[in-house]
Design an enzyme around this catalytic site. Sequence first.
Site, PDB file in Angstrom:
ATOM      1  CG  ASN A   1     -49.875   3.562  -8.108  1.00  0.00           C
ATOM      2  OD1 ASN A   1     -49.939   3.639  -9.213  1.00  0.00           O
ATOM      3  ND2 ASN A   1     -50.299   4.356  -7.282  1.00  0.00           N
ATOM      4  CD1 TRP A   2     -45.303  -0.530 -11.277  1.00  0.00           C
ATOM      5  CD2 TRP A   2     -45.615  -0.864 -13.690  1.00  0.00           C
ATOM      6  NE1 TRP A   2     -44.899  -1.716 -11.524  1.00  0.00           N
ATOM      7  CE2 TRP A   2     -44.888  -1.993 -12.770  1.00  0.00           C
ATOM      8  CE3 TRP A   2     -45.532  -0.903 -14.959  1.00  0.00           C
ATOM      9  CZ2 TRP A   2     -44.352  -3.072 -13.825  1.00  0.00           C
ATOM     10  CZ3 TRP A   2     -44.917  -1.687 -15.994  1.00  0.00           C
ATOM     11  CH2 TRP A   2     -44.452  -2.942 -15.125  1.00  0.00           C
ATOM     12  CE  LYS A   3     -47.258   6.327  -6.672  1.00  0.00           C
ATOM     13  NZ  LYS A   3     -46.790   7.231  -5.550  1.00  0.00           N
TER      14      LYS A   3
ATOM     15  CG  HIS B   1     -52.626   7.494  -5.384  1.00  0.00           C
ATOM     16  ND1 HIS B   1     -51.844   8.554  -5.072  1.00  0.00           N
ATOM     17  CD2 HIS B   1     -51.903   6.562  -4.717  1.00  0.00           C
ATOM     18  CE1 HIS B   1     -50.861   8.217  -4.686  1.00  0.00           C
ATOM     19  NE2 HIS B   1     -50.774   6.957  -4.517  1.00  0.00           N
TER      20      HIS B   1
ATOM     21  CD  GLU C   1     -48.891  10.050  -6.334  1.00  0.00           C
ATOM     22  OE1 GLU C   1     -49.106   9.537  -7.321  1.00  0.00           O
ATOM     23  OE2 GLU C   1     -48.053  10.006  -5.550  1.00  0.00           O
TER      24      GLU C   1
ATOM     25  CD  GLU D   1     -51.395   4.638  -0.877  1.00  0.00           C
ATOM     26  OE1 GLU D   1     -50.289   3.865  -1.076  1.00  0.00           O
ATOM     27  OE2 GLU D   1     -51.540   5.808  -1.748  1.00  0.00           O
TER      28      GLU D   1
ATOM     29  N   GLY E   1     -43.643   8.157  -1.413  1.00  0.00           N
ATOM     30  CA  GLY E   1     -42.417   8.647  -1.969  1.00  0.00           C
ATOM     31  C   GLY E   1     -41.312   9.448  -1.447  1.00  0.00           C
TER      32      GLY E   1
ATOM     33  CB  SER F   1     -41.999   5.092   2.321  1.00  0.00           C
ATOM     34  OG  SER F   1     -42.105   6.356   1.652  1.00  0.00           O
TER      35      SER F   1
ATOM     36  N   GLY G   1     -45.795   1.798  -4.316  1.00  0.00           N
ATOM     37  CA  GLY G   1     -45.344   2.610  -5.481  1.00  0.00           C
ATOM     38  C   GLY G   1     -44.114   2.540  -5.921  1.00  0.00           C
ATOM     39  N   GLY G   2     -42.974   3.247  -5.634  1.00  0.00           N
ATOM     40  CA  GLY G   2     -41.513   3.073  -6.352  1.00  0.00           C
ATOM     41  C   GLY G   2     -41.010   1.526  -6.306  1.00  0.00           C
TER      42      GLY G   2
END
Length: 249
Positions: free
Chosen positions: A9-11, A93, A95, A163, A169, A209, A230-231
């Site tokens: 997920n590049w967000k 998600h 977010e 999640e 993150g 993470s 993610g990251g």
Amino acid sequence: MRQKLAAGNWKMNGTSEALSDLQELAAAHATSGVDVLICPPTPLLHRAAEIVAGSAVTVGGQDCHMASSGAHTGDTSAEMLRDAGASSVILGHSERRADHGESDATVCAKADTAIKAGLIAIVCLGESLAQREAGETLDIIGAQLAGSVPAGSAGDTLVIAYEPIWAIGTGKVPTLEQIGEVHGFLRAQLVARFGTGIGGAIRLLYGGSVKPGNAAEIFAVDDVDGALVGGASLKAADFSPIITALEAA
Ligand code: PGA
């Protein structure tokens, strides 16, 4: 046997330059024993789909509207994602739940629309730190699952991503026991609701993470069928070893 899934997920990260990293990832994973998915920002989706064509990597969206079309300025429909080359879409998600006030019912309606448009719906859920510390994790997860997953879901078109909000993150990861407890609970809830056939076939991802250094131990936990990353999905050099760890799990 559930087909494992490594999802990135590049967000809201990445412009045209990021596509060279995707090219590198697709070249490194021309074939794979697991499903590999990258969800770039929507403006990159179509070009991303062309880049990964012919490799083991597919692309997906990070959200869609619950309506199939209409007067919804700024939104993207499931059909548009599919038309742009998406195989899947991330929904609910944390977010989006926080930034856009998405409720379980909203997420459920989006998932229903996405599946009907031919996408795999990856429905996210997870507890906050305060909820975990209050001992409410399974209650929260159970309610989110019941409210966010549409009736009539099938094993191959629905994926659940656990999640924990406090792990996203932050570099903080639950213990393997905590991951196993939630995934075992999710599996039992899905089997109770959909029966062993469908409930046993829905894939469960862990997210929060996940890095090359902790992926293998997380993938060894029962009922962890992959990860939502993610990251560490932004760079092929980080995501590729996570894919390899899943293939070896
Ligand atoms: P992270 O994000 O891997 O950067 O923690 C996970 C996610 O939000 O899906």
